[in-house]
Motif scaffolding. Structure first.
Motif, short mmCIF file in Angstrom:
data_model
loop_
_atom_site.label_atom_id
_atom_site.label_comp_id
_atom_site.label_asym_id
_atom_site.label_seq_id
_atom_site.Cartn_x
_atom_site.Cartn_y
_atom_site.Cartn_z
N SER A 47 -5.84 0.16 7.83
CA SER A 47 -4.91 0.09 6.69
C SER A 47 -4.61 1.48 6.16
N GLN A 91 -0.85 -5.55 3.97
CA GLN A 91 -1.95 -6.50 4.13
C GLN A 91 -2.07 -7.37 2.88
N ASP A 176 0.53 -4.88 8.89
CA ASP A 176 -0.90 -4.74 8.64
C ASP A 176 -1.53 -6.10 8.41
N GLU A 177 -2.32 -6.55 9.36
CA GLU A 177 -3.02 -7.84 9.26
C GLU A 177 -2.06 -8.96 8.85
MG LIG Z 1 -7.12 -3.29 6.52
#
Ligand SMILES: [Mg+2]
Ligand SMILES: Nc1ncnc2c1ncn2[C@@H]1O[C@H](COP(=O)(O)OP(=O)(O)O)[C@@H](O)[C@H]1O
Lengths: 269, 459
Positions: A47, A91, A176-177
């Protein structure tokens, strides 16, 4: 920019927060048409890398360079990165109470269109565009009238990020994720949006666009096929390979690299 | 201050001389008594707990009284008045007061709904209900209240008959004449709402600048810092079952010291909603005093203050839960920039026996600069059992993570800030009826990223 220069070129990137170095020399080249997966256990710095690329001011770049379509990315404030075509799906997408999602999307799109010398869309034109995108992604139109992400479920927030991706059509999408906490339906939506981003109208792969998928698990890669896979651990890329690398990881876990997922609590190094 | 100096500053005798023959003896007696009281205590200062953080020294040596303004040469049309208030597109009923005096030619009262009557106070003193209110002591008890009782020249009287129901607000414009009219204007407004009436009142307080008597532009351009005091007490009597919304937008010019006091008596199962929006004046002091005077009475108080430069704003609210099953909810939000300062003091009194009282108070502040300051204090005094009272206050900055999120989507830092500010304010705006919400969002939207519309931006 000349045609064969990469979309993203990261060289020896070091970044710190609060005086603590998190990224310790990242090298990564992403070319048009490529989808790179960055995997690694929790706390590796995935991240951090994503946020540094988007321009978060809490992180200090202490060394290295990032070139985006021939320009020095690190010299730009976050909004100029977005306008030039960098998009980060967060995220943890932020909630903005009091601002309607539709207004937010329209303002963002028009800021970017203006920068590109395109005419701004009026309310009607925007509505037509957003309706078409929502239909494609099977996003509930009710989300448009609600405040940005406020009270959205985890899945709704991720769908909303993908809707923004589909509307803003960046050259570089960093997700991100995007898969965390999604049920299978939401995961399919997200994959649909991500894949659509990479495919041109004639079905060929777009070579003016690229994607970086940050993920903790391999599940997402069954839906979005990466061209490259990297393993990030403690701020460094330890191994890079093709899609096979992700399959190996799935079978063997991170133990293969001599480290474990910190989240799993084994704490092994 | 000595009594002599104070009385001199009031100029009471010449003032009274002007009113002989116009006013009943009881009113002159009230004026004399109040002036004597003022001579004893003078303007409130920091020695009073309620004036700890707000100083009236800005008034300096300003004469507190002045002859009744000569409005003969002032030409005001409804359009001109609405423009001064920033509500040019309002086509509903409007009553225009200049230096406190109702100007029929500038007003549009022909299409008032049946059951609603608007008059100037000076024309209505003989009405028993009005006289009765004027004789009653005020809730506010300090030197400023004395000034009102001694020197109030005029004001609005709004009377609403029982069971009158009207969706559309009645708009009252209070326009001051900085630099031309009297330096101090003291007004009394009286609002009487009959049983089960349902109405909305909206007020704008602004300066009538930029025009001289003939309607030409003059030297008093917008932004002139002519010191003047805009001072009013509005009393609300809300009879059983009435549902009343009252909205005030204060957008006085920068030289103004504004004191607005709202005193409400809310009857059985009646409800009074107040929206107080404070954006102008160099100093604005608001006192709201709500007496929930019978079972089931309810009040909702909303406030929004937007301060910059060296502005100062002070909200003091008092809610008196005197009876069982009474409800109050307060939401005050403020944005302070530059070296602006603010005060919020929210007193909630739950008297013995006022069981099943519900009181909720929230005060949220955004400080946009290091020099900006806010003093916020809840003051709960609870003498009854079986009540639900809560309060919360926050002081913070714009959410850095949210700012980054917006910028990462292409919004400039300025636009992202403005959007977050608008979002912060919109929680209060949601309670504000037209045309006020439009005017206020106009003030806010002027600086938004895209030409938006209030409905469009808000969730
Ligand atoms: Mg992360
Ligand atoms: N804002 C922050 N403040 C302090 N430490 C941080 C911050 N963000 C990340 N870190 C630290 O940096 C390391 C990497 O975190 P992160 O980039 O979130 O990893 P990943 O996304 O791979 O799980 C962790 O040790 C984390 O504690």
């Amino acid at each position: 920019m000349n045609d064969d220069s990469p979309i993203l070129e990261i060289k020896n990137l070091h970044a710190a927060i609060d005086g603590r170095e998190i990224l310790k020399g990242i090298d990564l080249t992403v070319r048009g048409g490529e989808i790179h997966a960055i995997m690694g256990p929790n706390g590796s710095g995935k991240s951090t890398l994503a946020q540094v690329l988007a321009g978060h001011e809490a992180y200090t770049v202490t060394d290295g360079s990032v070139t985006f379509r021939g320009h020095d990315l690190l010299a730009l404030p976050p909004e100029d990165r977005a306008r030039q075509g960098v998009f980060l799906a967060f995220q943890y997408p932020l909630e903005i109470p009091g601002v309607a999602n539709t207004y937010f999307l329209k303002t963002a799109l028009n800021a970017i269109r203006k920068h590109r010398g395109l005419p701004e869309l009026d309310a009607m034109e925007f509505l037509a565009l957003i309706r078409q995108k929502m239909k494609l992604l099977e996003v509930d139109p009710a989300l448009l009238q609600r405040a940005v992400n406020e009270g959205f479920s985890g899945g709704e927030k991720k769908r909303n990020e993908i809707l923004q991706l589909a509307v803003l059509e960046p050259h570089l999408a960093i997700l991100d994720e995007i898969d965390s906490g999604l049920d299978i339906d939401a995961l399919k939506t997200v994959a649909l949006g991500a894949n659509a981003q990479m495919i041109a109208a004639d079905g060929s792969r777009r070579d003016d666009r690229a994607m970086v998928l940050v993920t903790h698990y391999e599940r997402l890669l069954n839906y979005i096929q990466p061209t490259h896979v990297h393993v990030l651990y403690k701020g460094l890329i330890h191994e890079s390979g093709g899609p096979d690398l992700a399959r190996d990881l799935e079978r063997e876990g991170y133990a293969r690299f001599g480290f474990e997922d910190e989240l799993a609590g084994t704490g092994a190094r | 201050m000595t009594g002599l100096v104070a009385a001199d500053r009031l100029g009471l005798e010449p003032f009274l001389a002007n009113r002989v023959g116009h006013e009943p003896a009881w009113l002159v007696a009230i004026r004399r008594e109040a002036a004597a009281r003022f001579a004893e205590r003078g303007l409130p200062d920091r020695h009073l707990e309620d004036w700890k953080y707000t100083s009236l020294t800005a008034l300096g040596e300003l004469p507190l009284s002045a002859p009744v303004p000569d409005l003969a040469g002032i030409v005001v049309t409804p359009a001109r008045a609405l423009q001064a208030a920033g509500l040019s597109d309002w086509d509903g009923p409007v009553a225009v007061f200049v230096s406190g005096r109702l100007i029929p030619d500038a007003s549009r009262l022909g299409d008032l709904p049946a059951g609603i009557h608007v008059t100037g106070l000076s024309d209505r003193i003989s009405a028993p209900a009005v006289a009765d209110l004027l004789k009653r002591p005020l809730r506010s008890d300090d030197g400023l209240a004395d000034l009102i009782r001694a020197l109030a020249i005029d004001g609005a009287v709004v009377e609403v008959a029982d069971r009158t129901v009207s969706e559309r607000p009645l708009l009252l414009l209070f326009l001051s004449l900085p630099g031309a009219g009297p330096a101090a204007v003291h007004l009394r407004n009286l609002f009487l709402f009959g049983k089960q009436s349902q109405v909305q009142i909206a007020e704008v307080h602004a300066a009538l600048t930029g025009l001289d008597a003939s309607g030409e532009k003059d030297a008093r351009a917008e932004g002139t810092r002519a010191a003047h005091l805009s001072h009013q007490i509005s009393q609300f009597q809300i009879d059983a079952g009435a549902v009343v919304t009252h909205t005030v937008l204060q957008r006085e010019d920068p030289g103004c010291v504004y004191v607005g006091r709202l005193e409400a008596e809310v009857g059985r199962d009646a409800s009074w909603t107040s929206n107080a929006l404070s954006v102008g004046a160099e100093l604005a002091r608001w006192d709201l005093h709500v007496n929930l005077a019978d079972d089931g009475a309810c009040t909702i108080l909303n406030g929004l203050y937007l301060e910059a430069d060296r502005q100062h704003v002070d909200f003091h609210t008092t809610i008196d839960h005197a009876h069982p099953h009474t409800t109050s909810r307060e939401l005050y939000k403020g944005v302070l920039d530059g070296s602006a300062t603010g005060v919020f003091n929210g007193k909630v009194l739950v008297r013995e026996g006022a069981i099943k009282t519900v009181a909720q108070q929230t005060n949220r502040n955004l400080l946009l600069s290091d020099a900006a300051q806010i003093n916020t204090k809840p003051q709960l005094e609870i003498f009854a059992d079986d009540v639900k009272c809560s309060h919360g206050a926050t002081i913070g900055q714009l959410d850095a993570a949210a700012l980054f999120y917006l910028r990462s989507r292409g919004l400039s830092e300025d636009d992202a800030r403005r959007l977050l500010l608008y979002a912060f304010a919109s929680e209060v705006l949601a309670f504000v009826p037209e045309p006020m919400s439009r005017a206020l969002s106009g003030i806010l939207l002027k600086r938004l990223p895209a030409q938006g519309d209030f409905q469009e931006v808000s969730r």
